[in-house]
Design a protein around this motif. Sequence first.
Motif, PDB file in Angstrom:
ATOM      1  N   ARG A 140       0.888  -1.185  -0.045  1.00  9.67           N
ATOM      2  CA  ARG A 140       0.038   0.072   0.007  1.00  9.67           C
ATOM      3  C   ARG A 140       0.781   1.339   0.012  1.00  9.67           C
ATOM      4  O   ARG A 140       0.618   2.063  -0.821  1.00  9.67           O
ATOM      5  N   ALA A 141       1.985   1.123   1.076  1.00  9.06           N
ATOM      6  CA  ALA A 141       2.816   2.431   0.799  1.00  9.06           C
ATOM      7  C   ALA A 141       3.567   2.675  -0.566  1.00  9.06           C
ATOM      8  O   ALA A 141       3.562   3.879  -1.161  1.00  9.06           O
ATOM      9  N   ALA A 142       4.081   1.536  -1.244  1.00  5.21           N
ATOM     10  CA  ALA A 142       4.651   1.611  -2.468  1.00  5.21           C
ATOM     11  C   ALA A 142       3.781   2.034  -3.572  1.00  5.21           C
ATOM     12  O   ALA A 142       4.151   2.686  -4.582  1.00  5.21           O
ATOM     13  N   ALA A 143       2.704   1.557  -3.578  1.00  5.15           N
ATOM     14  CA  ALA A 143       1.528   2.115  -4.610  1.00  5.15           C
ATOM     15  C   ALA A 143       0.924   3.306  -4.518  1.00  5.15           C
ATOM     16  O   ALA A 143       0.593   3.986  -5.424  1.00  5.15           O
ATOM     17  N   SER A 144       1.220   4.165  -3.351  1.00  4.60           N
ATOM     18  CA  SER A 144       0.675   5.549  -3.150  1.00  4.60           C
ATOM     19  C   SER A 144       1.682   6.523  -2.995  1.00  4.60           C
ATOM     20  O   SER A 144       1.169   7.596  -2.839  1.00  4.60           O
ATOM     21  N   HIS A 145       2.809   6.272  -2.663  1.00  7.98           N
ATOM     22  CA  HIS A 145       3.771   7.286  -2.287  1.00  7.98           C
ATOM     23  C   HIS A 145       4.921   7.250  -3.289  1.00  7.98           C
ATOM     24  O   HIS A 145       5.365   6.171  -3.656  1.00  7.98           O
ATOM     25  N   ASP A 146       5.942   8.303  -3.136  1.00 13.28           N
ATOM     26  CA  ASP A 146       7.148   8.443  -3.966  1.00 13.28           C
ATOM     27  C   ASP A 146       8.183   7.703  -3.005  1.00 13.28           C
ATOM     28  O   ASP A 146       9.061   7.144  -3.811  1.00 13.28           O
ATOM     29  N   ASP A 147       8.216   7.762  -1.914  1.00 15.37           N
ATOM     30  CA  ASP A 147       9.390   7.327  -1.090  1.00 15.37           C
ATOM     31  C   ASP A 147       8.754   6.514   0.088  1.00 15.37           C
ATOM     32  O   ASP A 147       7.678   6.936   0.658  1.00 15.37           O
ATOM     33  N   VAL A 148       9.368   5.535   0.612  1.00 11.65           N
ATOM     34  CA  VAL A 148       8.981   4.591   1.718  1.00 11.65           C
ATOM     35  C   VAL A 148      10.216   4.420   2.787  1.00 11.65           C
ATOM     36  O   VAL A 148      11.186   4.288   2.371  1.00 11.65           O
ATOM     37  N   LEU A 149       9.591   4.900   3.842  1.00  5.39           N
ATOM     38  CA  LEU A 149      10.851   4.448   4.903  1.00  5.39           C
ATOM     39  C   LEU A 149      10.470   3.478   6.011  1.00  5.39           C
ATOM     40  O   LEU A 149       9.235   3.480   6.491  1.00  5.39           O
ATOM     41  N   GLY A 150      11.179   2.534   5.959  1.00  8.18           N
ATOM     42  CA  GLY A 150      10.842   1.336   6.775  1.00  8.18           C
ATOM     43  C   GLY A 150      11.408   1.550   8.228  1.00  8.18           C
ATOM     44  O   GLY A 150      12.714   2.023   8.383  1.00  8.18           O
ATOM     45  N   VAL A 151      10.374   1.456   9.383  1.00 11.36           N
ATOM     46  CA  VAL A 151      10.733   1.701  10.786  1.00 11.36           C
ATOM     47  C   VAL A 151      10.553   0.409  11.647  1.00 11.36           C
ATOM     48  O   VAL A 151       9.504  -0.151  11.337  1.00 11.36           O
ATOM     49  N   TYR A 152      11.457   0.213  12.416  1.00 10.98           N
ATOM     50  CA  TYR A 152      10.990  -0.968  13.566  1.00 10.98           C
ATOM     51  C   TYR A 152      11.275  -0.219  14.830  1.00 10.98           C
ATOM     52  O   TYR A 152      12.264   0.445  15.013  1.00 10.98           O
ATOM     53  N   ILE A 153      10.240  -0.195  15.822  1.00  7.82           N
ATOM     54  CA  ILE A 153      10.187   0.431  17.036  1.00  7.82           C
ATOM     55  C   ILE A 153      10.296  -0.375  18.107  1.00  7.82           C
ATOM     56  O   ILE A 153       9.199  -1.480  18.325  1.00  7.82           O
ATOM     57  N   HIS A 154      11.095  -0.544  18.888  1.00 12.94           N
ATOM     58  CA  HIS A 154      11.575  -1.672  20.105  1.00 12.94           C
ATOM     59  C   HIS A 154      10.817  -0.982  21.162  1.00 12.94           C
ATOM     60  O   HIS A 154      11.207  -0.312  21.926  1.00 12.94           O
ATOM     61  N   ALA A 155       9.862  -1.612  21.720  1.00 11.59           N
ATOM     62  CA  ALA A 155       8.872  -1.074  22.702  1.00 11.59           C
ATOM     63  C   ALA A 155       8.349  -2.056  23.522  1.00 11.59           C
ATOM     64  O   ALA A 155       7.140  -2.460  23.799  1.00 11.59           O
ATOM     65  N   PRO A 156       8.899  -3.057  24.262  1.00  9.19           N
ATOM     66  CA  PRO A 156       8.731  -4.237  24.966  1.00  9.19           C
ATOM     67  C   PRO A 156       7.563  -4.008  26.189  1.00  9.19           C
ATOM     68  O   PRO A 156       6.902  -4.849  26.245  1.00  9.19           O
ATOM     69  N   GLY A 157       7.850  -2.947  26.675  1.00  9.07           N
ATOM     70  CA  GLY A 157       6.880  -2.532  27.914  1.00  9.07           C
ATOM     71  C   GLY A 157       5.518  -2.332  27.400  1.00  9.07           C
ATOM     72  O   GLY A 157       4.454  -2.150  28.201  1.00  9.07           O
ATOM     73  N   GLU A 158       5.354  -2.106  26.071  1.00  9.35           N
ATOM     74  CA  GLU A 158       3.746  -2.212  25.559  1.00  9.35           C
ATOM     75  C   GLU A 158       3.137  -3.498  25.301  1.00  9.35           C
ATOM     76  O   GLU A 158       2.163  -3.564  24.860  1.00  9.35           O
ATOM     77  N   GLU A 159       4.020  -4.538  25.720  1.00 11.79           N
ATOM     78  CA  GLU A 159       3.175  -5.945  25.422  1.00 11.79           C
ATOM     79  C   GLU A 159       2.689  -6.120  26.602  1.00 11.79           C
ATOM     80  O   GLU A 159       2.225  -7.544  26.609  1.00 11.79           O
ATOM     81  N   GLY A 160       2.419  -5.531  27.794  1.00 11.97           N
ATOM     82  CA  GLY A 160       1.820  -5.956  28.943  1.00 11.97           C
ATOM     83  C   GLY A 160       2.771  -7.071  29.585  1.00 11.97           C
ATOM     84  O   GLY A 160       3.869  -6.728  29.755  1.00 11.97           O
ATOM     85  N   ASP A 161       1.896  -7.984  30.172  1.00  4.25           N
ATOM     86  CA  ASP A 161       2.767  -9.139  30.814  1.00  4.25           C
ATOM     87  C   ASP A 161       3.420  -9.850  30.038  1.00  4.25           C
ATOM     88  O   ASP A 161       3.930 -11.034  30.553  1.00  4.25           O
ATOM     89  N   TRP A 162       3.251  -9.846  28.803  1.00  2.00           N
ATOM     90  CA  TRP A 162       4.059 -10.826  27.729  1.00  2.00           C
ATOM     91  C   TRP A 162       4.875 -10.012  26.652  1.00  2.00           C
ATOM     92  O   TRP A 162       4.874 -10.282  25.456  1.00  2.00           O
ATOM     93  N   ALA A 163       5.726  -9.444  27.343  1.00  2.00           N
ATOM     94  CA  ALA A 163       7.048  -8.979  26.545  1.00  2.00           C
ATOM     95  C   ALA A 163       7.662 -10.293  26.055  1.00  2.00           C
ATOM     96  O   ALA A 163       7.804 -11.216  26.852  1.00  2.00           O
ATOM     97  N   PRO A 164       8.294 -10.215  24.986  1.00  2.00           N
ATOM     98  CA  PRO A 164       9.134 -11.500  24.351  1.00  2.00           C
ATOM     99  C   PRO A 164       9.989 -12.030  25.352  1.00  2.00           C
ATOM    100  O   PRO A 164      10.708 -11.098  26.110  1.00  2.00           O
ATOM    101  N   GLY A 165      10.187 -13.506  25.371  1.00  2.00           N
ATOM    102  CA  GLY A 165      11.158 -13.767  26.246  1.00  2.00           C
ATOM    103  C   GLY A 165      12.431 -14.064  25.607  1.00  2.00           C
ATOM    104  O   GLY A 165      12.827 -13.663  24.428  1.00  2.00           O
ATOM    105  N   GLY A 166      13.273 -14.671  26.295  1.00  2.00           N
ATOM    106  CA  GLY A 166      14.814 -14.806  25.866  1.00  2.00           C
ATOM    107  C   GLY A 166      14.965 -15.304  24.332  1.00  2.00           C
ATOM    108  O   GLY A 166      15.852 -14.872  23.553  1.00  2.00           O
ATOM    109  N   ALA A 167      14.290 -16.495  24.116  1.00  2.00           N
ATOM    110  CA  ALA A 167      14.419 -17.120  22.788  1.00  2.00           C
ATOM    111  C   ALA A 167      13.957 -16.331  21.712  1.00  2.00           C
ATOM    112  O   ALA A 167      14.608 -16.142  20.689  1.00  2.00           O
ATOM    113  N   SER A 168      12.814 -15.771  22.124  1.00  2.00           N
ATOM    114  CA  SER A 168      12.058 -14.862  21.172  1.00  2.00           C
ATOM    115  C   SER A 168      12.887 -13.773  20.750  1.00  2.00           C
ATOM    116  O   SER A 168      13.056 -13.358  19.515  1.00  2.00           O
TER     117      SER A 168
END
Length: 470
Positions: free
Chosen positions: A22-50
């Motif tokens: 959808r981004a590529a079809a409608s826009h000239d440029d696309v910025l890929g972003v990953y946000i690390h926010a484990p506190g937003e997972e509630g009681d289920w923040a990813p474990g060590g293996a994940s």
Amino acid sequence: MSLAIVWFRRDLRLVDNPAVARAAASHDDVLGVYIHAPGEEGDWAPGGASNWWLHHALADLNEQLGGRLLICEGKSLDTLKHLVEQTGADAVYWNRLYEPAAIERDTAIKQALRDQGQVAESSNAALLYEPWEVQTKQGGPYRVFTPFWKRLLEFELPKADSDSTPDTPWVSITRKKKSLAAVALDDLGLLPKIDWDQGIAKAWKPTRAGAEARLDEFLATEVKDYDSGRDFPAQETVSKLSPYLHFGQLGPREIVAACGRKKSASAFLREVGWREFAHHLLFHFPHTTDAPLDERFADFPWRKARKDLVAWQRGQTGIPMVDAGMRQLWATGWMHNRVRMIVASLLTKNLQLPWQEGAKWFWDTLVDADLANNSLGWQWTAGCGADAAPYFRIFNPVSQGEKFDVHGEYVRHWVPELKQLPDKWVHRPWEAPAEVLAEAGVELGRNYPSPIVDLKDSRKRALEIWDKIK
């Protein structure tokens, strides 16, 4: 010039990715972003293996993007607002997650961005159908798998369109004049500080190429024996695609497309349906991550026995099939599905310890730890979930081992203390004659534990409790 942000989460692929398309079809440029926010997972923040898998999956995605993946750390909404302000982005696209905490967060983010005048759109990249699209004839959610699966087959299983993702004009963050507060992947602290991950690293290739290779190999070889061989843990007849699916390095529509018209793949696709069912249940019954769906189990008299729990976690129960599974889990971050049911049954039925304790341990040690699948699996075995195994169904790890690990190859591999025991005794060493144990070099209570629970007596106690609550 129009710029869009693609917010990557657990959709770490560029193919069959609706947000990217959808981004590529409608826009000239696309910025890929990953946000690390484990506190937003509630009681289920990813474990060590994940977290181990996530680190390598992000490194791989960044490589696919030519080093243009922007990694940030902080609250998702604040970070996205900052990025929009800094880049002048017109839109933010992402793919949906279905865990309760994620739904609440994403709903608030979408509204906040729209209130600022940005386009904010989410899509489905993780499932064949949205959880709300599959309903019973009465208009409610399904609680039994078979009619759910039949309904999906009536819809027809959607396939990925390999041509649906156009060439994407990814923007390099180095070309941006304004600061985007990038964080180095290594600074996220996802990798362990001590080397407990060597076995996991040896067992897996946590990349998009690894996902594609494993899918191709499975469909070319093991899938023909999947229906008859998937219950035998010493055999390589399972797909091992679950971590790739969880992190979105591979999508379920891609699997359907790859299976095509292979009749031999029907049993495997049914297991993909179980994954779909798990997310359906989690969406409609979000409390089941921590509480039983069957309310009769709300006040179940679970035991509190820390010593027994630790023995189970460490693969030191003295029951070979269980110990083999728990050691495989610790060493590789994965356990064969048949064995998952066996170890879960021992914990909840024989040891009568809470299923939530097992779910937490799996959550921390599985590379494919998925909240929907994990909750469904544990409640199924404990007898308190949707379409659950009846509580009185108690897996006997001895008979299970003798049926599905006939010659003890699985046990001998993961419990080498028993390597020299004859087939007759490898699943029940406590019953072996003293001279047999001595010849095999097994000293119960010394180099291999005596059983921490009597299987027959504990089964009787479990059934007595069930009679009281049913």
